[in-house]
Scaffold this active site. Structure first.
Site, PDB file in Angstrom:
ATOM      1  CG  ASP A  82      -6.119   2.968   0.741  1.00  0.00           C
ATOM      2  OD1 ASP A  82      -5.155   2.173   0.832  1.00  0.00           O
ATOM      3  OD2 ASP A  82      -6.835   3.053  -0.284  1.00  0.00           O
TER       4      ASP A  82
ATOM      5  CG  ASP B 130      -8.288 -13.128 -12.385  1.00  0.00           C
ATOM      6  OD1 ASP B 130      -9.165 -13.915 -12.794  1.00  0.00           O
ATOM      7  OD2 ASP B 130      -7.541 -13.359 -11.422  1.00  0.00           O
TER       8      ASP B 130
ATOM      9  CG  ASN C  82      -3.479   5.168  -1.109  1.00  0.00           C
ATOM     10  OD1 ASN C  82      -3.410   4.148  -0.415  1.00  0.00           O
ATOM     11  ND2 ASN C  82      -4.477   5.410  -1.924  1.00  0.00           N
TER      12      ASN C  82
ATOM     13  CG  HIS D 180      -6.885 -15.472  -5.050  1.00  0.00           C
ATOM     14  ND1 HIS D 180      -6.494 -16.194  -6.159  1.00  0.00           N
ATOM     15  CD2 HIS D 180      -8.199 -15.209  -5.231  1.00  0.00           C
ATOM     16  CE1 HIS D 180      -7.524 -16.359  -6.963  1.00  0.00           C
ATOM     17  NE2 HIS D 180      -8.572 -15.763  -6.433  1.00  0.00           N
ATOM     18  CG  ASP D 181      -9.681 -18.617  -4.752  1.00  0.00           C
ATOM     19  OD1 ASP D 181     -10.003 -17.534  -4.239  1.00  0.00           O
ATOM     20  OD2 ASP D 181      -9.862 -18.883  -5.958  1.00  0.00           O
TER      21      ASP D 181
ATOM     22  CD  GLU E  20     -10.702 -20.857 -10.634  1.00  0.00           C
ATOM     23  OE1 GLU E  20     -10.433 -20.958  -9.441  1.00  0.00           O
ATOM     24  OE2 GLU E  20     -11.537 -20.028 -11.063  1.00  0.00           O
TER      25      GLU E  20
ATOM     26  CG  ASP F  48      -1.670   1.242   1.457  1.00  0.00           C
ATOM     27  OD1 ASP F  48      -1.973   1.911   0.443  1.00  0.00           O
ATOM     28  OD2 ASP F  48      -1.986   1.565   2.619  1.00  0.00           O
TER      29      ASP F  48
ATOM     30  CG  ASP G 217     -13.038 -16.346 -11.780  1.00  0.00           C
ATOM     31  OD1 ASP G 217     -12.222 -16.673 -10.908  1.00  0.00           O
ATOM     32  OD2 ASP G 217     -14.252 -16.175 -11.565  1.00  0.00           O
TER      33      ASP G 217
ATOM     34  CG  ASP H 258      -1.558   1.467  -3.622  1.00  0.00           C
ATOM     35  OD1 ASP H 258      -0.390   1.140  -3.883  1.00  0.00           O
ATOM     36  OD2 ASP H 258      -1.863   2.239  -2.672  1.00  0.00           O
TER      37      ASP H 258
END
Ligand code: NOJ
Length: 590
Positions: free
Chosen positions: A35, A108, A33, A347-348, A275, A31, A221, A39
Site C-alpha cells: 500500500d 512513543d 502489503n 524524524h523531525d 523530549e 512496506d 513527546d 508497516d
C-alpha cells in the site's frame, strides 16, 4: 568536567547508558502489503538486519490508531494499532522478535495532546460530559481590534495570541461549545488538561498497560509542555500572552513527572527519555534527569536550531564553534549528574550528512565523522534509520512533494497572505529544513522504490537510491554501514568500552575553527577524538596547558579512522596531527 568529578560519579552504570538506540519511523521503513506505507510486518522482516547492525534498543515512532494529521502524533486510541501498520498481534510478534535478539523496545508516548478524533475529545464537545474538562477550553477575549485571520466569532479574539508550533493561532473555536480549545500543534491535536487528576490517572494507567505488555520504556513527546502557565490555567479568558514558550517547563511540570515516576516507572527497570522543548538551563535539566530525577535522559534542541531561521523556509549559517558550544554546554552541564542523549538526526530533522556534513564529494567521510562524534561524546547515541548508509536530503521541487503539516501549513498560509509570492523563493530553505527529508523511504536496494514497497510510496523515494542503499553498503567493507558497526563494537565490546561510555569529556582548543578534539578519561584510560569539519586539510595538536598529562610522553594508538588505518593516521606523535578533509580519528593515549 570539573576538577571534582570523580570516577565513581562517572561510572554510574545503567543498561541504557551502554546501549545504542536505533529509531524506526514505521511509515517509511519497509512496506510488506504494497500500500506504499511501511508497516509492522515490514519491521519484523528486517529484524535480522537490526541485529546484524548491532543496535540495542529500538525507538518506534507512534503506531497507534490515528487519522494522521501529524503522522501518528495525533492519537485517536492509545491502546490500539493503526490499521495501516498492522494489528496488535503483529506488534506482539515484533516485541517477541526483538526480545529474542536481545533488543529492547521503547514506544512513543504522546500525552501533551490527543487527536480531535479521540473519543475523549469527541465527548469533550459536550460541556456536560466528564470528558469536557480533559481539554483546555477558554472564552475568547473581546476583540480589541487588529486581529486578523482568527476563525471565531466576529466580536471575539482568541483567548491569547499564542501561535501554534505548526503556524496559525494556537486556539480553535468550537461552535457547539461556544469556546476555544488549545492546540499547541495542529488544530487536530487538542492539548490535554493535565490539571485534571482524571487525565493524569488515565495516562498513567495506559502507560502501565504498555509496560505490562513487556516494553522497555518510553520516548516522551514534548513532555515539558504538559503543565500550562498560570496565565491560562488560572484565568478565563486567559491573560494575554504572545510568548508561546511560556508553555515550556510550566509551574507543575516537575510535580507531574515526579508523580508519573513514582506511580508508573519507579518499580521497573525501564528507560524514560523526555523530549524537552526550549532552551533549558542546567538546573532544570538536572531536576528532570539527575540521579534523583524522574527521567533517564532527555532530548534538547540546542544544536538542531542553530541553522534554522524563524520560519520553516528560513536558514541560518552555523559554525563549528556554535555546534561545539552547544554540545559543550550539555557535556559539562551533565558531567556529574544526569545523562545526555546524543543525536544529530531524527524524524523531525533533515538528514545529518546534508546538514552538518558534506553530502557531495565527502559524503562518505563526513557521514563517518558525524557517526564518530555521536558515538564518542558522553551520552547514549541515537541512529535514525538511514543514517547508517549516509542517506541525504531529498531534492524537493514543488510543494506537492511535501507531506508534512509543519512544512505545508505555514507555507500555504504565507502564500495565501502574500507574505511569499512564489514557492521557488523558498524552495532552498524548505529543502534544507523540512522534516520530510527524514521521512523519505529507507533505501534498501537499487530497485524501483528502493526495495521499500511494491506499490506507490506515500512520499518520494530519493533518486540517489541507485547508489546509496543498504545492499551496496553491506557489500562494501569500507562503507559507512561497516564503520557504524566498528564504532558500535568499540563502544560495546572492547577494552575501551568503559571509557567510551562513561569517560569524562574535556574539550581541546575550544576555538579551533575546523577541528573539534576532545579527550575522554576514566581512571588510567584516555581516548583522544579528533574531527576535521572542513573540506581541506587541517592541523591540530594537544595543548599541554589544557590537559593534566604530558602529550610528549604519550603514545597514540589508533583505534579507528574514517580513512582507514594507513600510515598517516598510525605513524603519529601524540602532540600534533594533520587531518585530511572530514577526517575523524580515535586514539587511545598511553
Ligand atoms: C514532537 C514529535 O517528534 C513531532 O514529530 C510531532 O510533530 C510533535 N512532537 C507533536 O506531537
Amino acid at each position: 568536567m570539573t576538577a571534582s568529578t570523580t570516577d565513581e560519579q562517572l561510572l554510574d552504570r545503567a543498561w541504557w547508558k551502554e546501549s545504542v538506540i536505533y529509531q524506526i519511523y514505521p511509515r517509511s521503513f519497509n512496506d510488506t502489503n504494497g500500500d506504499g506505507i511501511g508497516d509492522i510486518p515490514g519491521i519484523i522482516e528486517k529484524l535480522d538486519y537490526l541485529d546484524d547492525l548491532g543496535v540495542d534498543i529500538i525507538w518506534l515512532n507512534p503506531v497507534y490508531e490515528s487519522p494522521n494529521a501529524d503522522n501518528g502524533y495525533d492519537i485517536a486510541d492509545y491502546q490500539s494499532i493503526m490499521d495501516e501498520f498492522g494489528t496488535m498481534e503483529d506488534w506482539e510478534q515484533l516485541l517477541d522478535g526483538l526480545h529474542d535478539r536481545d533488543i529492547k523496545l521503547i514506544m512513543d508516548l504522546v500525552v501533551n495532546h490527543t487527536s480531535d478524533e479521540h473519543e475523549w475529545f469527541v465527548n469533550a464537545r459536550d460541556p456536560d460530559s466528564d470528558y469536557h474538562d480533559y481539554y483546555i477550553w477558554k472564552n475568547g477575549r473581546a476583540d480589541v481590534g487588529g486581529f486578523t485571520g482568527h476563525l471565531g466569532p466576529e466580536d471575539e479574539a482568541p483567548p491569547n495570541e499564542w501561535e501554534s508550533f505548526f503556524g496559525g493561532p494556537a486556539w480553535a473555536y468550537d461552535e457547539d461549545v461556544g469556546k476555544w480549545y488549545l492546540h499547541l500543534f495542529d488544530e487536530k491535536q487538542p492539548d490535554l488538561n493535565w490539571e485534571n487528576p482524571d487525565v493524569r490517572d488515565e495516562i498513567f494507567e495506559m502507560m502501565e498497560w504498555w509496560l505490562d505488555k513487556g516494553i522497555d520504556g518510553f520516548r516522551m513527546d514534548v513532555i515539558n509542555l504538559l503543565s500550562k502557565p498560570d496565565s491560562v490555567t488560572k484565568h478565563d479568558p486567559p491573560l494575554n500572552s504572545t510568548e508561546v514558550w511560556e508553555t515550556f517547563d510550566g509551574p507543575r511540570m516537575q510535580e507531574f513527572l515526579d508523580t508519573m515516576h513514582d506511580r508508573v516507572l519507579a518499580d521497573r527497570d525501564v528507560f524514560a527519555l523526555g523530549e524537552m522543548m526550549g532552551r533549558m538551563d542546567m538546573e532544570t535539566a538536572i531536576d528532570y534527569v539527575g540521579r534523583d530525577g524522574p527521567l533517564s535522559t532527555l532530548f534538547h534542541f540546542d544544536h538542531v536550531l542553530l541553522d534554522h531561521g524563524g520560519e520553516i523556509w528560513e536558514t541560518n549559517e552555523w559554525t563549528l564553534n556554535d555546534l561545539r558550544d552547544s554540545f559543550n554546554r550539555w557535556q559539562y552541564g551533565l558531567a556529574e549528574d544526569g545523562w545526555n542523549s546524543i543525536y544529530l538526526s531524527n524524524h523531525d530533522q533533515p538528514r545529518l550528512v546534508s546538514r552538518f556534513g558534506n553530502d557531495g564529494e565527502y559524503r562518505e567521510e563526513s557521514a563517518k565523522l558525524l557517526a564518530t562524534l555521536i558515538f564518542t561524546l558522553r551520552g547514549t547515541p541515537y541512529i535514525f534509520q538511514g543514517a547508517e548508509i549516509g542517506m541525504t536530503n531529498y531534492p524537493f521541487d514543488s510543494l506537492d512533494e511535501f507531506r508534512d503539516v509543519e512544512t505545508i501549513n505555514p507555507v500555504r498560509n504565507a502564500l495565501e497572505s502574500g507574505e511569499i509570492e512564489d514557492f521557488d523563493d523558498i524552495k532552498h530553505g524548505l529543502r534544507h529544513n523540512s522534516r520530510d527529508n527524514a521521512r523519505t523511504p529507507m533505501q534498501w536496494d537499487d530497485s524501483e522504490h528502493a526495495g521499500f514497497t511494491d506499490g506507490e510510496p506515500w512520499i518520494g523515494v530519493n533518486p540517489n537510491h541507485d547508489e546509496i542503499n543498504v545492499e551496496a553498503a553491506r557489500d562494501d567493507e569500507d562503507s559507512i554501514w561497516h564503520y557504524y558497526r566498528e564504532l558500535m563494537e568499540l563502544r560495546k565490546d572492547s577494552d575501551v568500552s568503559d571509557v567510551m561510555v562513561y569517560g569524562d569529556y574535556e574539550v581541546l582548543i575550544n576555538d579551533h575553527e575546523e577541528v573539534w578534539s576532545y579527550v575522554r578519561t576514566l581512571g588510567d584510560e584516555r581516548l583522544l577524538v579528533t574531527l576535521n569539519f572542513a573540506e581541506f586539510e587541517s592541523h591540530t595538536w594537544i595543548p599541554e596547558y589544557e590537559v593534566d598529562f604530558n602529550p610528549h610522553d604519550m603514545e597514540a594508538e589508533l583505534l579507528l579512522c574514517n580513512y582507514g588505518a594507513d600510515e598517516r593516521a598510525t605513524d603519529v606523535d601524540a602532540e600534533a596531527f594533520d587531518l585530511r578533509p572530514w577526517e575523524a580519528r580515535i586514539y587511545r593515549l598511553k
